[in-house]
Design a protein around this motif. Sequence first.
Motif, PDB file in Angstrom:
ATOM      1  N   ALA A  82      21.800 -34.315  24.015  1.00  0.00           N
ATOM      2  CA  ALA A  82      22.982 -35.180  24.069  1.00  0.00           C
ATOM      3  C   ALA A  82      24.306 -34.419  23.917  1.00  0.00           C
ATOM      4  CB  ALA A  82      22.869 -36.287  23.022  1.00  0.00           C
ATOM      5  N   PRO A  83      24.485 -33.559  22.923  1.00  0.00           N
ATOM      6  CA  PRO A  83      25.771 -32.852  22.816  1.00  0.00           C
ATOM      7  C   PRO A  83      26.027 -31.885  23.969  1.00  0.00           C
ATOM      8  CG  PRO A  83      24.227 -32.074  21.142  1.00  0.00           C
ATOM      9  CD  PRO A  83      23.612 -33.270  21.762  1.00  0.00           C
ATOM     10  N   LEU A  84      24.961 -31.405  24.613  1.00  0.00           N
ATOM     11  CA  LEU A  84      25.142 -30.542  25.778  1.00  0.00           C
ATOM     12  C   LEU A  84      25.665 -31.352  26.955  1.00  0.00           C
ATOM     13  CD1 LEU A  84      21.796 -28.553  25.453  1.00  0.00           C
ATOM     14  CD2 LEU A  84      24.052 -27.817  24.702  1.00  0.00           C
ATOM     15  N   ALA A  85      25.155 -32.583  27.115  1.00  0.00           N
ATOM     16  CA  ALA A  85      25.665 -33.466  28.161  1.00  0.00           C
ATOM     17  C   ALA A  85      27.138 -33.776  27.917  1.00  0.00           C
ATOM     18  CB  ALA A  85      24.847 -34.757  28.210  1.00  0.00           C
ATOM     19  N   GLU A  86      27.522 -33.946  26.651  1.00  0.00           N
ATOM     20  CA  GLU A  86      28.933 -34.197  26.339  1.00  0.00           C
ATOM     21  C   GLU A  86      29.807 -33.019  26.761  1.00  0.00           C
ATOM     22  OE1 GLU A  86      31.904 -34.780  22.495  1.00  0.00           O
ATOM     23  OE2 GLU A  86      29.804 -35.363  22.291  1.00  0.00           O
ATOM     24  N   LEU A  87      29.359 -31.814  26.479  1.00  0.00           N
ATOM     25  CA  LEU A  87      30.139 -30.632  26.872  1.00  0.00           C
ATOM     26  C   LEU A  87      30.295 -30.552  28.391  1.00  0.00           C
ATOM     27  CD1 LEU A  87      28.701 -27.905  24.469  1.00  0.00           C
ATOM     28  CD2 LEU A  87      31.049 -28.770  24.496  1.00  0.00           C
ATOM     29  N   MET A  88      29.214 -30.798  29.126  1.00  0.00           N
ATOM     30  CA  MET A  88      29.286 -30.749  30.583  1.00  0.00           C
ATOM     31  C   MET A  88      30.167 -31.863  31.128  1.00  0.00           C
ATOM     32  SD  MET A  88      25.436 -29.657  31.790  1.00  0.00           S
ATOM     33  CE  MET A  88      24.459 -30.301  30.444  1.00  0.00           C
ATOM     34  N   GLY A  89      30.163 -33.028  30.461  1.00  0.00           N
ATOM     35  CA  GLY A  89      30.930 -34.165  30.947  1.00  0.00           C
ATOM     36  C   GLY A  89      32.420 -33.956  30.930  1.00  0.00           C
ATOM     37  N   ARG A  90      32.907 -32.996  30.179  1.00  0.00           N
ATOM     38  CA  ARG A  90      34.342 -32.741  30.113  1.00  0.00           C
ATOM     39  C   ARG A  90      34.903 -32.259  31.442  1.00  0.00           C
ATOM     40  NH1 ARG A  90      36.478 -31.685  24.943  1.00  0.00           N
ATOM     41  NH2 ARG A  90      37.725 -29.984  25.804  1.00  0.00           N
ATOM     42  N   MET A 267      26.822 -39.818  27.198  1.00  0.00           N
ATOM     43  CA  MET A 267      27.334 -38.606  26.565  1.00  0.00           C
ATOM     44  C   MET A 267      28.340 -37.893  27.462  1.00  0.00           C
ATOM     45  SD  MET A 267      26.309 -38.566  23.496  1.00  0.00           S
ATOM     46  CE  MET A 267      26.841 -36.944  22.967  1.00  0.00           C
ATOM     47  N   ARG A 268      28.129 -37.942  28.771  1.00  0.00           N
ATOM     48  CA  ARG A 268      29.153 -37.371  29.664  1.00  0.00           C
ATOM     49  C   ARG A 268      30.463 -38.143  29.530  1.00  0.00           C
ATOM     50  NH1 ARG A 268      24.615 -36.378  33.207  1.00  0.00           N
ATOM     51  NH2 ARG A 268      24.808 -38.498  34.031  1.00  0.00           N
TER      52      ARG A 268
END
Length: 407
Positions: A82-90, A267-268
């Motif tokens: 989940a936090p990796l998806a957040e980073l990519m979503g930026r 998350m993105r």
Amino acid sequence: MNFEASEKSRELQERLGRFLEMHVLPVDAEVEAFHRDPANLWKKWPGLEALKAAAREAGLWNLFLPLDYGEFSPGLTNLEYAPLAELMGRTRWASEVFNCSPPDTGNMEVLARYGSPGQQEAWLAPLLEGKIRSAFLMTEPGVASSDATNMETSITADGGDYLVTGRKWWSSGAMDPDCKIAIVMGKTDFGAPRHQQHSMVLVPMDAPGLTIIRPLSVFGYLDSPEGHAEIVLESVRVPKANLILGEGRGFEIAQGRLGPGRIHHCMRLIGMAQRALELMSERAISRSPFGRTLDTYSSIRQEVARSACEIEQARLLVLSAADKIDRVGSKGARDLIAMIKIVVPSMACTVIDRAIQIMGGLGVSADTPLAHYYAAARSLRLADGPDEVHMSQLGKATIRKYTAAHD
């Protein structure tokens, strides 16, 4: 509940963050300008393959795939991913660099979980390698697709083949020049019980009878090169071996696909909202209307504070849903999955809108990602089921939960 990232996830977050900072962010403006140029419509940015190769070499590849899906990924849980998806979503286009873009992620999960060995060899392997892309054809223009049982596309047996006939739209990924395969949902038995009528079948994009009618825009964005297509299927013939799992198993597959997919989407979106918060904060100290910087106005501080609270609330809710999927599966986590689908897109719309307002004219321009972020967030209040469907189902389940003793 403990949502502290595992050591493995923390280490990947650090590596992913460095990769994004070193290789993705420096070319972000170049990539966005390339895709805004009409001359480059439905073309890939020339530097993409080199970035993908570097990401794979760095071990930042297929991060979304859980451990039991094979050797092609680091084997993360939904909570770890989940936090990796957040980073990519930026960054709007970053997910593809790491082979973590929808609809490929959901399609790969379907093939890994439900596909036959032959289907996995023919289509999953090249998807895992990042050599091809895929589409998912579910929504239809002629019916109220918020109720998927309305679907009219037919998958009819004909000897050793199926004939697929219907019209689909919002087929994300179908315009991509590398899109080679589509998972199509339709009905194999119109007379069966409502949730046993549907099946999913693999249809090559170059199959005779499959015609892309037009690309569809979202608030004016064509989202090149992936795009969203309207597609007609006219007696498209595919072998019966292309059927996934079995006749009447379409809804079962869809639920297995959409649970983790909604974690990824949400998350993105949180990544977009987080970047919007950072942009509005930076703007607040750099602009001085009426002799004072924006950050000295109480109304601006309140907007920033509300945004920080709402992002963190949404983030924790998604992590809770991810954790529950890991522990009990998508079916057991369906209430939390409904909650994140209701809460996160609306939160992102609100936070991004505040950032646009604080940015002023810059916020609605192409000089920041905010306008495109808003279009993405607003469309996700419809994609994977509109708000109203999720609220109706969650409300029904909640009432049942608290009134069961009265039955």
